[in-house]
Motif scaffolding. Structure first.
Motif, PDB file in Angstrom:
ATOM      1  N   GLY A 102       0.834  -1.207   0.000  1.00  0.00           N
ATOM      2  CA  GLY A 102       0.000   0.000   0.000  1.00  0.00           C
ATOM      3  C   GLY A 102       0.864   1.250   0.000  1.00  0.00           C
ATOM      4  N   GLY A 103       1.958   1.218   0.777  1.00  0.00           N
ATOM      5  CA  GLY A 103       2.871   2.360   0.810  1.00  0.00           C
ATOM      6  C   GLY A 103       3.482   2.617  -0.562  1.00  0.00           C
ATOM      7  N   LEU A 104       3.898   1.540  -1.240  1.00  0.00           N
ATOM      8  CA  LEU A 104       4.483   1.694  -2.573  1.00  0.00           C
ATOM      9  C   LEU A 104       3.466   2.268  -3.563  1.00  0.00           C
ATOM     10  CD1 LEU A 104       6.624  -1.555  -2.753  1.00  0.00           C
ATOM     11  CD2 LEU A 104       7.503   0.743  -3.157  1.00  0.00           C
ATOM     12  N   LEU A 105       2.215   1.811  -3.469  1.00  0.00           N
ATOM     13  CA  LEU A 105       1.184   2.325  -4.381  1.00  0.00           C
ATOM     14  C   LEU A 105       0.940   3.818  -4.145  1.00  0.00           C
ATOM     15  CD1 LEU A 105      -1.011   1.505  -6.555  1.00  0.00           C
ATOM     16  CD2 LEU A 105      -2.613   1.562  -4.636  1.00  0.00           C
ATOM     17  N   LEU A 106       0.828   4.214  -2.867  1.00  0.00           N
ATOM     18  CA  LEU A 106       0.591   5.626  -2.558  1.00  0.00           C
ATOM     19  C   LEU A 106       1.805   6.475  -2.946  1.00  0.00           C
ATOM     20  CD1 LEU A 106      -1.274   5.325   0.877  1.00  0.00           C
ATOM     21  CD2 LEU A 106      -2.266   5.747  -1.382  1.00  0.00           C
ATOM     22  N   SER A 107       3.015   5.916  -2.793  1.00  0.00           N
ATOM     23  CA  SER A 107       4.213   6.629  -3.235  1.00  0.00           C
ATOM     24  C   SER A 107       4.225   6.785  -4.750  1.00  0.00           C
ATOM     25  CB  SER A 107       5.476   5.883  -2.785  1.00  0.00           C
ATOM     26  OG  SER A 107       5.684   6.093  -1.406  1.00  0.00           O
ATOM     27  N   GLN A 108       3.786   5.746  -5.441  1.00  0.00           N
ATOM     28  CA  GLN A 108       3.751   5.793  -6.907  1.00  0.00           C
ATOM     29  C   GLN A 108       2.771   6.862  -7.396  1.00  0.00           C
ATOM     30  OE1 GLN A 108       2.242   2.177  -8.675  1.00  0.00           O
ATOM     31  NE2 GLN A 108       3.034   2.661 -10.710  1.00  0.00           N
ATOM     32  N   ASN A 122       1.583   9.420  -5.778  1.00  0.00           N
ATOM     33  CA  ASN A 122       1.964  10.765  -5.318  1.00  0.00           C
ATOM     34  C   ASN A 122       3.364  11.181  -5.751  1.00  0.00           C
ATOM     35  OD1 ASN A 122      -0.362  11.605  -3.695  1.00  0.00           O
ATOM     36  ND2 ASN A 122       0.150   9.816  -2.445  1.00  0.00           N
ATOM     37  N   ARG A 123       4.114  10.294  -6.415  1.00  0.00           N
ATOM     38  CA  ARG A 123       5.506  10.585  -6.801  1.00  0.00           C
ATOM     39  C   ARG A 123       6.298  11.112  -5.603  1.00  0.00           C
ATOM     40  NH1 ARG A 123       4.912   7.761 -10.475  1.00  0.00           N
ATOM     41  NH2 ARG A 123       4.906   8.212 -12.685  1.00  0.00           N
ATOM     42  N   ASP A 124       6.169  10.391  -4.475  1.00  0.00           N
ATOM     43  CA  ASP A 124       6.767  10.840  -3.211  1.00  0.00           C
ATOM     44  C   ASP A 124       7.063   9.600  -2.361  1.00  0.00           C
ATOM     45  OD1 ASP A 124       7.376  11.910  -0.752  1.00  0.00           O
ATOM     46  OD2 ASP A 124       5.451  12.912  -0.447  1.00  0.00           O
ATOM     47  N   LEU A 182      -2.502   3.383 -14.186  1.00  0.00           N
ATOM     48  CA  LEU A 182      -2.338   4.632 -14.933  1.00  0.00           C
ATOM     49  C   LEU A 182      -1.223   5.557 -14.446  1.00  0.00           C
ATOM     50  CD1 LEU A 182      -6.141   5.463 -15.291  1.00  0.00           C
ATOM     51  CD2 LEU A 182      -4.643   4.616 -17.096  1.00  0.00           C
ATOM     52  N   SER A 183      -0.713   5.352 -13.210  1.00  0.00           N
ATOM     53  CA  SER A 183       0.218   6.330 -12.626  1.00  0.00           C
ATOM     54  C   SER A 183       1.428   6.615 -13.511  1.00  0.00           C
ATOM     55  CB  SER A 183       0.706   5.862 -11.256  1.00  0.00           C
ATOM     56  OG  SER A 183      -0.314   6.055 -10.309  1.00  0.00           O
ATOM     57  N   ASP A 184       1.928   5.597 -14.215  1.00  0.00           N
ATOM     58  CA  ASP A 184       3.144   5.815 -14.994  1.00  0.00           C
ATOM     59  C   ASP A 184       2.869   6.123 -16.461  1.00  0.00           C
ATOM     60  OD1 ASP A 184       4.541   5.325 -12.703  1.00  0.00           O
ATOM     61  OD2 ASP A 184       4.710   3.181 -13.105  1.00  0.00           O
ATOM     62  N   SER A 185       1.641   5.855 -16.921  1.00  0.00           N
ATOM     63  CA  SER A 185       1.380   6.022 -18.359  1.00  0.00           C
ATOM     64  C   SER A 185       0.512   7.232 -18.660  1.00  0.00           C
ATOM     65  CB  SER A 185       0.716   4.755 -18.919  1.00  0.00           C
ATOM     66  OG  SER A 185      -0.491   4.479 -18.235  1.00  0.00           O
ATOM     67  N   ASP A 186      -0.144   7.821 -17.658  1.00  0.00           N
ATOM     68  CA  ASP A 186      -1.096   8.904 -17.914  1.00  0.00           C
ATOM     69  C   ASP A 186      -0.982   9.962 -16.808  1.00  0.00           C
ATOM     70  OD1 ASP A 186      -3.363  10.514 -18.135  1.00  0.00           O
ATOM     71  OD2 ASP A 186      -4.670   8.865 -18.735  1.00  0.00           O
ATOM     72  N   PRO A 187      -0.158  11.002 -17.037  1.00  0.00           N
ATOM     73  CA  PRO A 187       0.098  11.994 -15.983  1.00  0.00           C
ATOM     74  C   PRO A 187      -1.165  12.729 -15.512  1.00  0.00           C
ATOM     75  CG  PRO A 187       1.518  12.389 -17.909  1.00  0.00           C
ATOM     76  CD  PRO A 187       0.578  11.301 -18.297  1.00  0.00           C
ATOM     77  N   VAL A 188      -2.118  12.951 -16.430  1.00  0.00           N
ATOM     78  CA  VAL A 188      -3.353  13.645 -16.046  1.00  0.00           C
ATOM     79  C   VAL A 188      -4.156  12.757 -15.090  1.00  0.00           C
ATOM     80  CG1 VAL A 188      -5.536  14.608 -16.890  1.00  0.00           C
ATOM     81  CG2 VAL A 188      -3.421  14.964 -18.199  1.00  0.00           C
ATOM     82  N   ARG A 237      -2.947  10.396 -13.245  1.00  0.00           N
ATOM     83  CA  ARG A 237      -2.205  10.266 -11.986  1.00  0.00           C
ATOM     84  C   ARG A 237      -2.533  11.427 -11.046  1.00  0.00           C
ATOM     85  NH1 ARG A 237       1.696  12.128  -9.242  1.00  0.00           N
ATOM     86  NH2 ARG A 237       2.539  13.559 -10.791  1.00  0.00           N
ATOM     87  N   THR A 238      -2.564  12.642 -11.575  1.00  0.00           N
ATOM     88  CA  THR A 238      -2.860  13.817 -10.755  1.00  0.00           C
ATOM     89  C   THR A 238      -4.276  13.724 -10.181  1.00  0.00           C
ATOM     90  OG1 THR A 238      -1.426  15.083 -12.220  1.00  0.00           O
ATOM     91  CG2 THR A 238      -2.851  16.342 -10.766  1.00  0.00           C
ATOM     92  N   GLN A 239      -5.211  13.295 -11.011  1.00  0.00           N
ATOM     93  CA  GLN A 239      -6.609  13.160 -10.565  1.00  0.00           C
ATOM     94  C   GLN A 239      -6.710  12.086  -9.467  1.00  0.00           C
ATOM     95  OE1 GLN A 239      -9.198  12.290 -13.894  1.00  0.00           O
ATOM     96  NE2 GLN A 239     -11.059  12.338 -12.628  1.00  0.00           N
ATOM     97  N   LEU A 240      -5.982  10.989  -9.648  1.00  0.00           N
ATOM     98  CA  LEU A 240      -5.987   9.909  -8.659  1.00  0.00           C
ATOM     99  C   LEU A 240      -5.320  10.351  -7.359  1.00  0.00           C
ATOM    100  CD1 LEU A 240      -5.220   7.044 -11.136  1.00  0.00           C
ATOM    101  CD2 LEU A 240      -7.142   7.018  -9.524  1.00  0.00           C
ATOM    102  N   ALA A 241      -4.209  11.099  -7.472  1.00  0.00           N
ATOM    103  CA  ALA A 241      -3.526  11.578  -6.261  1.00  0.00           C
ATOM    104  C   ALA A 241      -4.466  12.468  -5.450  1.00  0.00           C
ATOM    105  CB  ALA A 241      -2.247  12.327  -6.649  1.00  0.00           C
ATOM    106  N   ALA A 242      -5.253  13.298  -6.153  1.00  0.00           N
ATOM    107  CA  ALA A 242      -6.204  14.177  -5.458  1.00  0.00           C
ATOM    108  C   ALA A 242      -7.280  13.349  -4.749  1.00  0.00           C
ATOM    109  CB  ALA A 242      -6.832  15.145  -6.449  1.00  0.00           C
ATOM    110  N   ALA A 243      -7.738  12.274  -5.400  1.00  0.00           N
ATOM    111  CA  ALA A 243      -8.762  11.408  -4.781  1.00  0.00           C
ATOM    112  C   ALA A 243      -8.200  10.730  -3.528  1.00  0.00           C
ATOM    113  CB  ALA A 243      -9.239  10.362  -5.793  1.00  0.00           C
TER     114      ALA A 243
END
Lengths: 207, 207
Positions: free
Chosen positions: A173-179, A181-183, B119-125, B127-133
């Motif tokens: 889960g930590g790796l997924l959230l890091s992925q 969030n790029r953090d 999608l985190s590595d293939s679709d930056p838009v 990824r941003t939407q998912l990070a916000a969620a």
């Protein structure tokens, strides 16, 4: 490893390895479905017939990539850290994982976890192979915790099996959230919280 | 929600919703790359021009699916359980999640986590939407823990922000391990371990 792989010459083995590493990288970056045999062939710098010689189809490549990523994941534990049988060794393991993640700029998440998310519902054979890899990983963590318990350092009522599941979940889960969030912070925080939890369950070593 | 979505008639909204639900189901089962616009159109029972009327391309569908899955994930918390501001409410939340997972026979894992891995590595838009969620989800958990701390139930030196990250990681990692093992136990164990950890940090309510 298949019978074919065992019979390879060292040059053949190097070619096969190059194909697997290229396939693993592409599948991690683009996902299994977006990775074609042609992409892999070009990335590995081999001819179509060379690739076909080692891998009769995409399923065989997926299987080899799962084996490769499982070995890599377990090597981080076994190779670098020997046993995860002290709180300190768990802290070093966390540092190694956070270091790899930072170097990768958090791209890819867990190679094994990404394959599991990608293939668990669409490929029953891959799912079984991945479940076995996660079981081995979980066992390694559990064995370390059991040793701590045998030495009297981990509370007798603690359950090493369940704690190993929770630790592996924290890593995944930590790796997924890091992925996403790029953090690297989520991985570090998730594993640290599990280490804190284990710390509360530990006792000084019996002399 | 886009401007277009806001201006839809109720019939139009129902058609749009049907398309999103069909797309979400297919993307969860087969992954985003394996799901074609044609598959979605057939599954939703709409014509190509109807689908195109609401979604000019796959990116727009992916974005709508992320919104849909984020709403679903947060509804499990907000709708069913109001606030996660007691140890008991965290236990009920775990029961709801394990119940949904059991009903789904552990297929799909976390709809939001699966999209993040995909999608985190293939679709930056995306990824941003998912990070916000995920950030909203994490905030909901943190807010409940902060309330416990304000009432004096959670130790003053506990960090609700970090504990929320670790809890969300336990949920995500637990769901992934449950998905790959086709067994709800890893999710239950991972969340229970975090609840045990919080329990150790709690104090009786200040009267």
């Amino acid at each position: 490893m298949t019978e074919i792989a065992r019979r390879l010459t060292s040059k053949g083995q190097a070619t096969r390895d190059r194909i697997v590493v290229a396939a693993a990288r592409l599948m991690l970056e683009y996902g299994v479905a977006r990775t074609t045999i042609e992409d892999i062939q070009v990335a590995a710098g081999v001819s179509p017939s060379q690739l076909y010689h080692y891998f009769p189809g995409k399923d065989a490549l997926v299987s080899a990539v799962i084996d490769h990523q499982a070995t890599q994941a377990l090597d981080v534990q076994q190779g670098c850290l020997e046993r995860l049988d002290t709180i300190d060794s768990l802290g070093r393991w966390r540092d190694v994982m956070v270091g790899i993640l930072t170097e990768m700029q958090c791209v890819g998440g867990c190679p094994l976890g990404s394959l599991a998310s990608d293939l668990s519902d669409s490929d029953p054979v891959a799912r079984t192979q991945l479940a076995a890899a996660f079981a081995r990983w979980q066992e390694l963590i559990r064995d370390g915790l059991s040793e701590m318990q045998e030495r009297g350092e981990l509370a007798r009522d603690a359950d090493p099996g369940n704690l190993a599941v929770a630790m592996l979940a924290a890593v995944q889960g930590g790796l997924l959230l890091s992925q996403v969030n790029r953090d690297p912070a989520p991985l570090r925080i998730a594993v640290d919280t599990m280490i804190d939890h284990l710390h509360a369950l530990t006792r000084p070593a019996v002399p």
